[in-house]
Structures are given as structure tokens and as C-alpha cells.
Design an enzyme around this catalytic site. Structure first.
Site, mmCIF file in Angstrom:
data_model
loop_
_atom_site.group_PDB
_atom_site.id
_atom_site.type_symbol
_atom_site.label_atom_id
_atom_site.label_comp_id
_atom_site.label_asym_id
_atom_site.label_seq_id
_atom_site.Cartn_x
_atom_site.Cartn_y
_atom_site.Cartn_z
ATOM 1 C CD GLU A 1 13.362 0.934 9.753
ATOM 2 O OE1 GLU A 1 13.969 1.930 10.172
ATOM 3 O OE2 GLU A 1 13.730 -0.224 9.975
ATOM 4 N N GLY B 1 7.093 5.376 7.977
ATOM 5 C CA GLY B 1 6.285 6.590 7.965
ATOM 6 C C GLY B 1 6.472 7.339 9.267
ATOM 7 C CB SER B 2 4.493 10.023 10.789
ATOM 8 O OG SER B 2 3.236 9.383 10.808
ATOM 9 C CD GLU C 1 10.193 13.398 10.904
ATOM 10 O OE1 GLU C 1 9.049 12.941 11.078
ATOM 11 O OE2 GLU C 1 11.115 12.762 10.354
ATOM 12 C CB CYS D 1 13.498 9.337 7.695
ATOM 13 S SG CYS D 1 14.474 8.273 6.636
ATOM 14 C CE LYS E 1 -1.741 3.012 2.079
ATOM 15 N NZ LYS E 1 -1.459 4.432 1.693
ATOM 16 C CB VAL F 1 0.970 6.614 11.058
ATOM 17 C CG1 VAL F 1 0.412 5.376 10.383
ATOM 18 C CG2 VAL F 1 0.158 7.839 10.658
ATOM 19 N N GLY F 2 2.921 5.069 13.109
ATOM 20 C CA GLY F 2 3.593 3.836 13.528
ATOM 21 C C GLY F 2 3.121 3.367 14.895
HETATM 22 P P1 NAD Z 1 2.636 8.804 7.215
HETATM 23 O O1 NAD Z 1 2.863 8.134 8.528
HETATM 24 O O2 NAD Z 1 1.623 9.864 7.142
HETATM 25 O O3 NAD Z 1 2.222 7.720 6.109
HETATM 26 C C1 NAD Z 1 3.008 6.592 5.822
HETATM 27 C C2 NAD Z 1 2.125 5.514 5.213
HETATM 28 O O4 NAD Z 1 1.220 5.047 6.211
HETATM 29 C C3 NAD Z 1 1.269 5.985 4.036
HETATM 30 O O5 NAD Z 1 1.194 4.971 3.063
HETATM 31 C C4 NAD Z 1 -0.094 6.197 4.683
HETATM 32 O O6 NAD Z 1 -1.172 6.072 3.778
HETATM 33 C C5 NAD Z 1 -0.105 5.069 5.697
HETATM 34 N N1 NAD Z 1 -1.033 5.271 6.829
HETATM 35 C C6 NAD Z 1 -1.459 6.439 7.363
HETATM 36 N N2 NAD Z 1 -2.327 6.195 8.366
HETATM 37 C C7 NAD Z 1 -2.461 4.856 8.477
HETATM 38 C C8 NAD Z 1 -3.202 3.989 9.325
HETATM 39 N N3 NAD Z 1 -3.995 4.473 10.282
HETATM 40 N N4 NAD Z 1 -3.082 2.654 9.147
HETATM 41 C C9 NAD Z 1 -2.274 2.149 8.197
HETATM 42 N N5 NAD Z 1 -1.559 2.915 7.356
HETATM 43 C C10 NAD Z 1 -1.624 4.262 7.493
HETATM 44 O O7 NAD Z 1 4.083 9.317 6.730
HETATM 45 P P2 NAD Z 1 4.447 10.146 5.424
HETATM 46 O O8 NAD Z 1 4.000 11.550 5.597
HETATM 47 O O9 NAD Z 1 4.025 9.407 4.201
HETATM 48 O O10 NAD Z 1 6.055 10.096 5.493
HETATM 49 C C11 NAD Z 1 6.817 10.955 6.262
HETATM 50 C C12 NAD Z 1 7.287 10.273 7.537
HETATM 51 O O11 NAD Z 1 7.979 9.060 7.214
HETATM 52 C C13 NAD Z 1 8.294 11.101 8.308
HETATM 53 O O12 NAD Z 1 7.989 11.027 9.669
HETATM 54 C C14 NAD Z 1 9.622 10.415 8.007
HETATM 55 O O13 NAD Z 1 10.627 10.611 8.975
HETATM 56 C C15 NAD Z 1 9.199 8.998 7.916
HETATM 57 N N6 NAD Z 1 10.183 8.204 7.175
HETATM 58 C C16 NAD Z 1 10.953 7.319 7.881
HETATM 59 C C17 NAD Z 1 11.917 6.569 7.225
HETATM 60 C C18 NAD Z 1 12.759 5.580 7.982
HETATM 61 O O14 NAD Z 1 13.308 4.684 7.341
HETATM 62 N N7 NAD Z 1 12.907 5.698 9.278
HETATM 63 C C19 NAD Z 1 12.092 6.725 5.845
HETATM 64 C C20 NAD Z 1 11.287 7.641 5.159
HETATM 65 C C21 NAD Z 1 10.323 8.368 5.835
#
Ligand code: NAD
Length: 496
Positions: free
Chosen positions: A250, A228-229, A385, A284, A175, A232-233
Site C-alpha cells: 500500500e 509506505g512510500s 507526492e 496517503c 516493524k 521503498v515498496g
Molecule cells: P517509508 O517508505 O519511508 O517507510 C515505511 C516503512 O518502511 C517504515 O517502517 C520504514 O522503516 C520501512 N522501510 C524503509 N526502508 C526499508 C527497507 N529498505 N526495507 C524494509 N523496510 C523499510 O514511508 P513513510 O515515510 O513512513 O510513510 C509515508 C509514505 O507512506 C507515503 O508515501 C504515503 O503515501 C504512504 N502511505 C500509504 C498508505 C496506503 O495505505 N496506501 C497509508 C499511509 C501511508
């Protein structure tokens, strides 16, 4: 009529069952509509997971070197289409061409690494404590894995997860982020062309709240691999805790670059600019804090301002442009909001801090490179962040204080120190709380054959890339083969 793109389920390109779609637009020019993508729901996720579950029965039995050969072909196809994919990625998410080429290259490197791993995927053999008995451990796939990815590395991050997962014999549902669905379509076209059997890899577009959450909830999904963030994680981890699903996270970062008084300042300057403003600060691993020794503060600050003000902003498809737009309007609002927070906290704005909408750029989501001075470690702009082109400068009096300040955030992804003192470099490696430390290099620029991930609120103990990602996507099985012909009891017969 706008282009209409589809999900890829069980080897077929299909629309969302509801027929609903969402728009994907170019952040450098919001008038440019890339296309419409399926707004998938639980019923689409159900179809994808069920196809993956069915395909797992056969795929797990394909020898790993054969699975690796398919991934090798994927790497070759990515290499052939590198320039085309890089261009469409810049159009889709804004970062400059040099960086999108790098993003595709990361996918190519990961494919070739995974292909080689097909002939290794090592377990262990070890002596048994009993006679005429053999002991070993082997890796087995988990089953259906769900991969949920962000938009800032539309090729690198999905491939980091997808290729090792497939190599290990799992089947997957990806996804991708709502802001970068097209890059995922290109990747799946290549998987199809490389001869991946139907159902082994499935693509479901849609929002996190609908498609993402349905994957997290699904009983037949064995593992969630999420990037992701942290917010959400955390939610995903809580849901997986309830269902006892394996989850690899991550998440965010608040990375710092230390510059000591003995550093090569020119080198430190180049590193800070690249780390802070590369990908418009949306990595990130982006450098969002420069922690410098007071003796070089004045000089370094002047150098930073002069160069930041010269950064050429614009459409990343223009080879002369050095910094593209932010990903969407919400991201720009967030960045601008943090600038107001910084001012309110008493930090001194040295440059930037405003939306950039000169001339033709009025249609894009641009923001000026921004630098704050007189930042203290407890300010929100020093701890949270921002994910944009905003750099905070923090002065320290000693090496010890620099390490303390660098560690004073909830995150622990990447870090860097510029010094010519080898003892300080080694102490930094030992004392910095982060998954990655660079000596005399910026906080960005990971290579795919080393573990990638972070400590504290950046992760939950897993590492992607390198050999460590293979621990995420396999279960260990210990095997004992007793050829003594009698009942032997471990710990009982082996004593004395
Ligand atoms: P986000 O958390 O908003 O979204 C990431 C993914 O999660 C998207 O596909 C989104 O649709 C999905 N998502 C959102 N809500 C969800 C839920 N309730 N259940 C399941 N899936 C859901 O993050 P973003 O804005 O796309 O990316 C930016 C963030 O990602 C920053 O915090 C950045 O630091 C982090 N990031 C981390 C790494 C790493 O390897 N540590 C790498 C790249 C980005």
C-alpha cells in the site's frame, strides 16, 4: 534519564541484542524527548521470527472464533485507553487530537470487525461435476507474516494488518516506523493484557534499512505486508520477487478533488480544506490537487485562500489548533523543496510557502498551508507526492478534461468529485483510475469495512480492510471428498 522502551519478543520485553538505541522526539517541540527505543538488527529479527515460527504451531489450531474473542478484548482495551493513546500519539507524531482519536477508533473498529470475522472466515462449497463427490474450498493461514508500517497512522495501519493476520491464524512480527515506536509499544501492551499467547505477535523497533530489510530477507517469513512510500515498496517487491515471497503493498498517492461548475461550493471548500490540510497533508489519501471548472475558479480560489490563511497552526494537544507540525526535519525540507520546484515550474504561489516558526513554535517542525495556482498537469508538483500541506489548483474546461487531468499521475489511491449531476457522478465512478472515489466528499475518510488500496503505482493489486484483507492473510485450499467408492476421473468420466 530518558525512558527506555523495548522490543516485545516471545512474550518478553527485551532490549536490542546490540544494546543500541535511537531517540524519538515530539515534532511540535523537538526539545521534548519521548524516549529511547531499541535500534534492532538482524539478530533481533532472527529472535522474533523464530518465536513467531514456534508459536504458529499452536496458534493455527486455535479455533478462529476463539482468536476473535481475544481480538474483541483488544478492542475493548483500546476503547478504554483511547484518550490516553490519542494524547501520546499527538505528542509522538503531531497530528491534532481529533485526528489521533480517530486513528485509535479505526483500531477499535478493526478489532471488532475482525472478532466478528472469526465466526465467518468463509470458504465456498460448490457442486462437483462427478456423482457422490463433495467439493469445497477453505482458508488456511500462511505462517509468519512481517508487517512494516509508516508513521502517519500509528494505530490504524498496524491494526489493519495485525488483527486480520492474527484472526486468520498467522503469527506476526511488526516493524513500526522509526518516528512512531511509542504507539506500537502501547498496542503491544494491550495485546499482552488481552491474553495473546507469547510469540504470536512480536514487535521489533528499528530502521527500515536494518530491521525492515532483515525481515524482508528472512526465509521463514511467508509474507510481507508493507505500507509506505512507493520507492521503498518497489525495493521490497524486488526482493520478494527473488525469494517468491507473497507481498502486499500500500503506497503513495497524488489524490485529486474535482469541483464542477454545478457543485455546492461551500461543501467543496470544506472538503478541500479538510482533505488538503488535515494531518498537515500527510495522508496517503490527502487532497493535493483541486481540479476545478473555469466557471467557478475565481470564486473557489478566493474562498480557499481566505480559509487557508485562517488555519490555526500549533501543538495538536491544544483543542483549538487545526494543523500540527510535519513529522521530521527531512519531511519539512522535502515540502519546502517542492515549493521551490513549483515556483521554478511557473506555478503561482497564492499563500504559504514558508516555514512557520513564530514565538514558541520555533522548536517545532511547522509549515504554513500552501496553495499554488496556475498549475498544469505535467508539472512535478501536480504529479509527485509531496506529503505536506501543499495544494495545487488546476483549471479545466469540461468534465472530460477534469477526469483526464485527475488520471494524469502515476498514482491511483483516492479521488473525489463535487457535482449535483448524477450522470457525471456515475461516469466519474466508472472512469476515474483509483481504488477509492468519493462523490461530494473529500478524498480522505475511509471506513474499515470497505476495501482500501489503490491502482497503478499505489499498490500491487491487494486491498486492505473489509473482507478483502482476509485474502491477503490466507491461502486457499480446494478440497475434494469422493464418497463413490470408485476411481472417478474429472474431465474424463464427467463428459457425456
Ligand atoms: P517509508 O517508505 O519511508 O517507510 C515505511 C516503512 O518502511 C517504515 O517502517 C520504514 O522503516 C520501512 N522501510 C524503509 N526502508 C526499508 C527497507 N529498505 N526495507 C524494509 N523496510 C523499510 O514511508 P513513510 O515515510 O513512513 O510513510 C509515508 C509514505 O507512506 C507515503 O508515501 C504515503 O503515501 C504512504 N502511505 C500509504 C498508505 C496506503 O495505505 N496506501 C497509508 C499511509 C501511508
Amino acid at each position: 534519564m530518558p525512558d527506555l522502551f523495548k522490543n516485545y519478543i516471545d512474550g518478553q520485553w527485551v532490549e536490542a541484542k546490540s544494546g543500541r538505541t535511537f531517540e524519538n522526539r515530539n515534532p511540535a517541540d523537538r526539545r521534548d524527548l519521548i524516549g529511547l527505543f531499541p535500534a534492532s538488527g538482524a539478530e533481533d529479527v532472527e529472535a522474533a521470527v523464530s518465536a513467531a515460527k514456534k508459536a504458529f504451531a499452536k496458534w493455527r489450531l486455535v479455533p478462529a472464533p476463539k482468536r476473535g474473542e481475544i481480538l474483541f478484548r483488544v478492542g475493548e482495551l483500546l476503547r478504554q485507553r483511547k484518550e490516553e493513546i490519542a494524547r501520546s500519539m499527538t505528542r509522538e507524531m503531531g497530528k491534532i487530537l481529533k485526528e489521533t482519536r480517530g486513528d485509535v477508533q479505526e483500531g477499535i473498529d478493526t478489532a471488532f470487525y475482525a472478532a466478528g470475522e472469526g465466526r465467518r472466515l468463509l470458504g465456498e462449497t460448490t457442486p462437483s461435476e462427478l456423482p457422490d463427490k463433495f467439493a469445497m474450498s477453505v482458508r488456511l493461514p500462511l505462517g509468519v507474516c512481517a508487517l512494516i508500517t509508516p508513521w502517519n497512522f500509528p494505530m490504524a495501519i498496524p491494526t489493519w494488518k495485525l488483527f486480520p493476520a492474527l484472526l486468520c491464524g498467522n503469527t506476526v512480527v511488526l516493524k513500526p516506523a522509526e518516528d512512531t515506536p511509542y504507539s506500537a509499544v502501547e498496542l503491544f501492551e494491550i495485546l499482552e493484557q488481552a491474553g495473546l499467547p507469547p510469540g504470536v505477535a512480536n514487535l521489533v523497533h528499528g530502521t527500515g534499512e536494518e530491521a525492515g530489510a532483515a525481515l524482508v530477507r528472512h526465509r521463514d517469513v511467508q509474507l510481507i505486508s508493507f505500507t509506505g512510500s512507493t520507492a521503498v515498496g518497489r525495493e521490497i517487491a524486488a526482493a520478494c520477487g527473488q525469494s517468491l515471497k507473497r507481498v502486499s503493498l500500500e503506497m503513495g498517492g497524488k489524490n485529486g478533488q474535482i469541483v464542477m461548475e454545478d457543485a455546492d461550493l461551500q461543501l467543496a471548500l470544506e472538503g478541500a480544506l479538510w482533505g488538503a490540510f488535515g494531518t498537515t497533508g500527510q495522508r496517503c489519501t490527502a487532497t493535493s490537487r483541486v481540479i476545478f471548472h473555469r466557471d467557478i475558479r475565481k470564486k473557489m480560489t478566493e474562498m480557499l485562500i481566505e480559509r487557508a490563511e485562517k488555519i490555526k497552526i500549533g501543538n495538536g494537544l491544544d483543542e483549538n489548533v487545526q494543523m500540527g507540525p510535519l513529522i521530521n526535519e527531512a519531511a519539512r525540507k522535502k515540502v519546502h523543496g517542492y515549493v521551490q520546484i513549483g515556483k521554478g515550474e511557473g506555478a503561482r504561489l497564492l499563500t504559504g510557502g514558508t516555514i512557520y516558526e513564530e514565538g514558541e513554535w520555533v522548536h517545532g517542525l511547522f509549515y504554513r498551508p500552501t496553495i499554488f495556482d496556475e498549475v498544469t498537469p505535467t508539472m512535478r508538483i501536480a504529479r509527485e507526492e509531496i506529503f505536506g500541506p501543499v495544494l495545487s489548483l488546476i483549471e479545466v474546461k469540461s468534465f472530460e478534461e477534469a477526469i483526464e487531468v485527475l488520471n494524469a499521475t502515476p498514482y491511483g489511491l483516492s479521488s473525489s468529485i463535487y457535482t449535483r449531476d448524477v450522470a457525471r457522478a456515475f461516469r466519474a465512478i466508472r472512469d476515474i483510475e483509483a481504488g477509492i472515489t468519493y462523490i461530494n466528499g473529500p478524498t480522505i475518510g475511509a471506513e474499515v469495512h470497505l476495501p482500501f488500496g489503490g491502482v497503478k503505482e499505489t499498490g500491487n493489486g491487494h486491498r486492505e480492510a473489509g473482507t478483502t484483507v482476509y485474502d491477503i492473510f490466507t491461502e486457499w485450499k480446494s478440497v475434494y471428498i469422493d464418497y463413490s467408492g470408485r476411481l472417478q476421473k474429472a474431465q474424463i468420466d464427467s463428459v457425456d
